[in-house]
Design a protein around this motif. Structure first.
Motif, mmCIF file in Angstrom:
data_model
loop_
_atom_site.group_PDB
_atom_site.id
_atom_site.type_symbol
_atom_site.label_atom_id
_atom_site.label_comp_id
_atom_site.label_asym_id
_atom_site.label_seq_id
_atom_site.Cartn_x
_atom_site.Cartn_y
_atom_site.Cartn_z
ATOM 1 N N TYR A 1 -6.185 4.105 -4.035
ATOM 2 C CA TYR A 1 -5.021 4.991 -4.027
ATOM 3 C C TYR A 1 -3.766 4.224 -3.609
ATOM 4 O O TYR A 1 -2.691 4.393 -4.196
ATOM 5 C CB TYR A 1 -5.266 6.166 -3.086
ATOM 6 C CG TYR A 1 -4.085 7.107 -2.963
ATOM 7 C CD1 TYR A 1 -3.820 8.051 -3.944
ATOM 8 C CD2 TYR A 1 -3.238 7.044 -1.853
ATOM 9 C CE1 TYR A 1 -2.744 8.914 -3.837
ATOM 10 C CE2 TYR A 1 -2.157 7.903 -1.734
ATOM 11 C CZ TYR A 1 -1.917 8.836 -2.730
ATOM 12 O OH TYR A 1 -0.839 9.682 -2.622
ATOM 13 N N ALA A 2 -3.897 3.388 -2.569
ATOM 14 C CA ALA A 2 -2.752 2.601 -2.101
ATOM 15 C C ALA A 2 -2.236 1.690 -3.210
ATOM 16 O O ALA A 2 -1.023 1.537 -3.403
ATOM 17 C CB ALA A 2 -3.144 1.782 -0.876
ATOM 18 N N SER A 3 -3.164 1.102 -3.966
ATOM 19 C CA SER A 3 -2.758 0.246 -5.083
ATOM 20 C C SER A 3 -2.088 1.066 -6.186
ATOM 21 O O SER A 3 -1.110 0.626 -6.790
ATOM 22 C CB SER A 3 -3.985 -0.486 -5.638
ATOM 23 O OG SER A 3 -3.643 -1.271 -6.758
ATOM 24 N N ALA A 4 -2.594 2.279 -6.434
ATOM 25 C CA ALA A 4 -2.059 3.125 -7.510
ATOM 26 C C ALA A 4 -0.631 3.581 -7.241
ATOM 27 O O ALA A 4 0.153 3.753 -8.180
ATOM 28 C CB ALA A 4 -2.969 4.328 -7.725
ATOM 29 N N ILE A 5 -0.281 3.779 -5.962
ATOM 30 C CA ILE A 5 1.077 4.249 -5.653
ATOM 31 C C ILE A 5 2.021 3.098 -5.346
ATOM 32 O O ILE A 5 3.141 3.303 -4.861
ATOM 33 C CB ILE A 5 1.065 5.251 -4.481
ATOM 34 C CG1 ILE A 5 0.540 4.608 -3.194
ATOM 35 C CG2 ILE A 5 0.263 6.485 -4.839
ATOM 36 C CD1 ILE A 5 0.598 5.533 -1.971
ATOM 37 N N GLY A 6 1.588 1.854 -5.614
ATOM 38 C CA GLY A 6 2.476 0.713 -5.528
ATOM 39 C C GLY A 6 2.527 0.001 -4.195
ATOM 40 O O GLY A 6 3.417 -0.835 -3.985
ATOM 41 N N LEU A 7 1.589 0.271 -3.292
ATOM 42 C CA LEU A 7 1.576 -0.412 -2.006
ATOM 43 C C LEU A 7 0.883 -1.763 -2.152
ATOM 44 O O LEU A 7 0.138 -1.997 -3.100
ATOM 45 C CB LEU A 7 0.870 0.448 -0.958
ATOM 46 C CG LEU A 7 1.497 1.831 -0.691
ATOM 47 C CD1 LEU A 7 0.681 2.591 0.334
ATOM 48 C CD2 LEU A 7 2.942 1.685 -0.232
ATOM 49 N N SER A 8 1.111 -2.668 -1.215
ATOM 50 C CA SER A 8 0.574 -4.022 -1.304
ATOM 51 C C SER A 8 -0.945 -4.024 -1.162
ATOM 52 O O SER A 8 -1.550 -3.068 -0.669
ATOM 53 C CB SER A 8 1.192 -4.916 -0.224
ATOM 54 O OG SER A 8 0.828 -4.457 1.064
ATOM 55 N N SER A 9 -1.561 -5.113 -1.572
ATOM 56 C CA SER A 9 -3.025 -5.200 -1.569
ATOM 57 C C SER A 9 -3.612 -5.143 -0.167
ATOM 58 O O SER A 9 -4.758 -4.730 0.018
ATOM 59 C CB SER A 9 -3.467 -6.493 -2.255
ATOM 60 O OG SER A 9 -2.929 -7.624 -1.586
#
Length: 461
Positions: free
Chosen positions: A277-285
């Motif tokens: 989810y974090a990756s999908a909303i544009g947050l860092s790895s």
């Protein structure tokens, strides 16, 4: 001088009766049993047992609570696993689901044949090491389901079962706090392991990561198998013990079981998909491991507080606190926000309240045993664990189906508007329904009061 509790007197009577029976049968290798049991809740032996049980949570749960990192890794097409995210999530849900689901059977067998408890730990360790080692060399979803999903969970279940039974013997009046400390050990390992696994995967790859964890697990579990001992001496005979299932006739047990199953359906969804989810909303790895670590960090005090409250308050109050405390952050923070700050607050609150739900089971045990004093608390605990396993098993495929639902629930750039929106709603609803038993009890009270009021009105007329 501390006088024995009713539970202790019953167990001591069972031990002495078993000794007398062994002597009557002329056993060739009788065990000299003590006439008094070591003190429960306090003392060096009790604290050593608690320490062993807490440390053992690391190898039992370390991989499972960090599976969100492997979920993201396996979902990457570059790593050779050709499967949908839902199928991969099934592996993670099976790790906990099968383990919990097998608990009623194992607890029943170990209660009926106590002499088998000493063999569970070594057998579980061998199966765990073999299944994890084999999983390092598979590259298909079927292989993952067979090794990490099925065999690994069976091995961990065999490790966990005698530990829980020994905890039930060593702690009686402070059972809630003891279980809270034990569950906090499970949460503590989730603080560091997401970072460790993420770093190892990037630097050394999947095979080296899994094999190194296999070796580390063996190193951690072996001392606990050596030092952990039962409080109630085990019989050297294979004679079975009679078990009482009268508590299954009480509605309160089934209402609590329903709540556990429903809560478990959605409990793993945030931790499984936080990294994705974090990756999908544009947050860092690096955000995914941070969120998972924060979730586990908050679960540590959550387990302790809910366990402590379980010894002080009624089951109704503690369950309501955990259920509604975990549902509100889902609906108001995860669903209505998509920024890092919002996600951090969400995982902390959700981790505290939802992570403490398992610690409410001690208060459930007290309430059930008030209705049936002859019931074995360890047997009840095993059945409650089975309900959690059923919820976990169903939760994996359900989460995959929810992710496949097309269309946004909201037009705004919120969590609800992403493909995770239906899953967010499901997580919040199942968190609320974890309080099924208190809600059912409240509905009965309201219904009775309504009938009494109507009866009074008709009588007055």
């Amino acid at each position: 001088m501390a006088y024995p509790t009713v539970h202790e007197e019953r167990e001591l009577s069972r031990v002495l009766e078993s000794t007398h029976h062994d002597q009557e049968e002329g056993s060739e290798d009788p065990i000299q049993r003590p006439q008094t049991l070591p003190p429960a809740d306090h003392g060096r032996a009790a604290y050593l047992a608690l320490a062993c049980c807490t440390i053992a949570q690391a190898p039992i749960w370390g991989y499972s609570v960090s599976f969100g990192i492997f979920q993201e890794y396996y979902s990457d097409p570059m790593h050779g696993i050709d499967a949908s995210p839902g199928a991969i999530a099934t592996v993670g849900s099976m790790q906990m689901g099968i383990m919990y689901l097998m608990m009623p059977v194992i607890f029943m067998i170990l209660n009926k044949y106590p002499h088998l408890r000493r063999w569970c730990g070594p057998a579980g360790l061998l199966i765990t090491m073999a299944s994890l080692s084999a999983s390092a060399f598979v590259n298909t979803i079927v292989g993952l389901i067979a090794t990490q999903g099925a065999l690994y969970s069976i091995g961990c279940g065999l490790l966990f079962s005698p530990i829980s039974l020994y905890m039930d013997e060593w702690f009686i009046q402070r059972k809630g706090l003891a279980y809270g400390i034990m569950w906090s050990g499970k949460s503590s390992v989730g603080v560091a392991m997401p970072f460790v696994f993420s770093s190892l995967l990037r630097r050394f790859g999947l095979r080296a990561t899994i094999l190194s964890w296999t070796i580390a697990s063996a190193i951690m579990i072996l001392p606990t198998l050596f030092f952990l001992s039962p409080r109630i001496p085990l019989s050297s005979t294979t004679r079975s013990r009679p078990l009482s299932f009268a508590f299954l006739r009480h509605t309160s047990f089934w209402m609590m079981q329903i709540g556990i199953i429903i809560q478990s359906l959605g409990y793993l969804m945030p931790s499984t998909y936080l990294a994705s989810y974090a990756s999908a909303i544009g947050l860092s790895s690096v955000t995914g491991p941070i969120l998972l670590a924060l979730f586990s960090t908050a679960s540590v005090p959550g387990s302790l507080v809910h366990g402590w409250l379980g010894d002080k308050l009624s089951a109704t109050k503690v369950i309501l606190l955990s259920s509604f405390g975990s549902a509100l952050p889902v609906f108001l923070l995860w669903g209505l926000g998509h920024q890092l700050s919002t996600m951090v607050v969400f995982v902390v609150l959700y981790g505290f309240f939802a992570g403490g739900f398992s610690s409410t089971w001690s208060s459930m045990l007290h309430e059930i045993k008030r209705e049936d004093g002859a019931a074995e608390s360890s047997l009840i605990f095993g059945l409650l664990l089975g309900g959690r396993g059923l919820g976990y098993i169903l939760g994996g495929p359900i989460s995959g189906s929810l992710l496949s639902i097309k269309g946004a629930i909201a037009e705004e750039p919120l969590g609800y508007a992403t493909k995770y929106g239906p899953m967010i709603l499901c997580t919040g609803i199942t968190a609320v329904m974890g309080a099924w038993a208190p809600l059912w009890k409240g509905a009965r009270i309201v219904s009775k009061e309504g009938l009494t009021t109507c009866s009074h009105l008709f009588t007055t007329d």
